[in-house]
Design a protein around this motif. Sequence first.
Motif, short mmCIF file in Angstrom:
data_model
loop_
_atom_site.label_atom_id
_atom_site.label_comp_id
_atom_site.label_asym_id
_atom_site.label_seq_id
_atom_site.Cartn_x
_atom_site.Cartn_y
_atom_site.Cartn_z
N LEU A 146 0.83 -1.21 0.00
CA LEU A 146 0.00 0.00 0.00
C LEU A 146 0.86 1.26 0.00
O LEU A 146 0.52 2.26 -0.64
CB LEU A 146 -0.92 -0.02 1.22
N TRP A 147 2.00 1.24 0.73
CA TRP A 147 2.90 2.40 0.75
C TRP A 147 3.43 2.71 -0.64
O TRP A 147 3.56 3.88 -1.02
CB TRP A 147 4.04 2.14 1.73
N ASN A 148 3.74 1.68 -1.41
CA ASN A 148 4.35 1.86 -2.74
C ASN A 148 3.32 1.95 -3.86
O ASN A 148 3.68 2.20 -5.01
CB ASN A 148 5.31 0.70 -3.02
N TRP A 149 2.04 1.73 -3.54
CA TRP A 149 1.00 1.72 -4.56
C TRP A 149 0.64 3.14 -4.99
O TRP A 149 0.63 4.07 -4.20
CB TRP A 149 -0.25 1.03 -4.00
N ALA A 150 0.34 3.29 -6.27
CA ALA A 150 -0.13 4.58 -6.80
C ALA A 150 -1.38 4.32 -7.62
O ALA A 150 -1.42 3.39 -8.44
CB ALA A 150 0.94 5.24 -7.66
N ALA A 151 -2.43 5.12 -7.40
CA ALA A 151 -3.69 4.93 -8.12
C ALA A 151 -3.50 5.18 -9.61
O ALA A 151 -2.84 6.14 -10.01
CB ALA A 151 -4.75 5.87 -7.56
N ASN A 152 -4.07 4.33 -10.41
CA ASN A 152 -4.02 4.45 -11.87
C ASN A 152 -5.42 4.80 -12.36
O ASN A 152 -6.31 3.96 -12.34
CB ASN A 152 -3.54 3.15 -12.50
N PRO A 153 -5.67 6.04 -12.78
CA PRO A 153 -7.03 6.43 -13.19
C PRO A 153 -7.53 5.69 -14.43
O PRO A 153 -8.74 5.64 -14.68
CB PRO A 153 -6.89 7.93 -13.46
N GLY A 201 -9.82 0.73 -7.62
CA GLY A 201 -8.74 1.37 -6.87
C GLY A 201 -8.97 2.85 -6.65
O GLY A 201 -8.34 3.45 -5.77
N ASP A 202 -9.84 3.46 -7.43
CA ASP A 202 -10.10 4.89 -7.27
C ASP A 202 -10.86 5.19 -5.98
O ASP A 202 -11.01 6.35 -5.61
CB ASP A 202 -10.87 5.44 -8.47
N ALA A 203 -11.31 4.16 -5.29
CA ALA A 203 -12.02 4.36 -4.03
C ALA A 203 -11.08 4.29 -2.82
O ALA A 203 -11.48 4.54 -1.70
CB ALA A 203 -13.12 3.31 -3.86
N ILE A 204 -9.80 3.96 -3.06
CA ILE A 204 -8.83 3.84 -1.98
C ILE A 204 -8.07 5.16 -1.84
O ILE A 204 -7.60 5.73 -2.83
CB ILE A 204 -7.83 2.70 -2.26
N HIS A 205 -7.89 5.62 -0.59
CA HIS A 205 -7.22 6.90 -0.35
C HIS A 205 -6.18 6.70 0.75
O HIS A 205 -6.47 6.11 1.79
CB HIS A 205 -8.23 7.97 0.04
#
Length: 462
Positions: free
Chosen positions: A169-176, A193-197
Amino acid sequence: MRVTSGRCTDRQGYALLVLLLVVGTAVGAASVLIPKRLAGIRNDRARQEETMLDRIRDGLLRSIQGELTIPDSKTWSQAVAKTTGMSKKAVESVEPKFPSDTTAQRLFLIDPGLNASLLPYSQNSDGLTGTSTNLLGAHARLMIVSTSRRGEAMPFSSESVTQDQFDTLWNWAANPATKSPPSGWPASWNHQGDAIHVARIPLKSLFAEVTMDALAYGVGSHLNPGQGIGLNKLIPGSGTYWFLKGTLLRASKLALTGPQLTLNIQRNDALSFSDPISLPTPLAYYPFRHTSQSSITNEGSLGSSWAGQCYYSAWAGSDGPRSPTYTGFSTTNRALNVSSYSALVYTAGTLPLKLPKFTLAGWIRPESISSSPGLAFGVRDALHIGITSRYGWYYIYGNSARGGIVKARYNVSLNTWHHVALVGDGLKLTLYLDGSQVASRKRFVSNYSRLGRSTFRMSDTT
């Protein structure tokens, strides 16, 4: 009475056809508009949660700096509520009207490699040392995580996150484009994934590194500048410590009789009142240990290229500041003596081509002060400390051609030793007398170096 058959007339059939077409068109438009409307609502919720998470993270950082405490998973929301003015429920829940819905709760995650028992951490006088840097290492990390869609539980709680889950999760980046969640998340997320903040907080950035040499120091708002209360840690040699930014630190000589300094720690810094030669070797250092009438040895890193020569009744080997009156010096400490207005020490040294920061410091003992500006030491018209008399008052000043001039009253007795220092850190020029700041001037300077009309000199009145 006229009886007709059950067949529609042509006009009735046309009206029915029009009605069916209108209903069909409305249903088709709804099948397009409703999903777009729902997507817009989801996007609005996601943007609102991103904004709220930024506010919560900012509130947490302000709480840490103000209270000098890093909270744990049980105290974090109360800390944020205090600094933001929000309710504890509003801090903890994305939708406070559903407080029992666990899928709407914000999670406070501590890197499992940190050991949660270290939090809450409260600043104390010991600081963090080289043997207790666990709050500064690779696992010194926090996250606040939330979802802007109810009904989709995250695959962990604040207390149950694993190291792999935290790292992912620390290294994850949202992909639109793909809207993919972090790898390893359950299929129930359905690539949303757009629902994760995520708000990431590296703990190391909350600390400032302070290197101290031959000091006593204390921490806390109870410090009394006049009495030295709180100076409870003695550092006989040198040491490096880490304090939470915002820590009030008071430092003094071990004997508690010399200059004292109080500062609010906001960045990495180095503090010392010890003999300059014990620090990383300066460019030029003249202790006047010898009794030669002519040659003045430079014990700094520039060596003999900055050695000096005495002219016009100047010589080394006179009595300098000595114990017990001046603590920290030997009873045989030496100094330069000048017995005429034009006496000086002349060196061949010129300023380095690049000088983004500097400290120019030394001890002076004027017997009289002329109205003509006299250079105590430095490079005239480039970088020097001087002393002068004007309208019956004595003044000590620092002159940097690129950083400006700083000046203060020299309200101390003649024929007594006093320490003066001029410091340029790139943002301001500061003048110190006996360890206390007496004048400063703000100016951004990337390079203080400038060729003057002379080289480095001491007691130059020409």
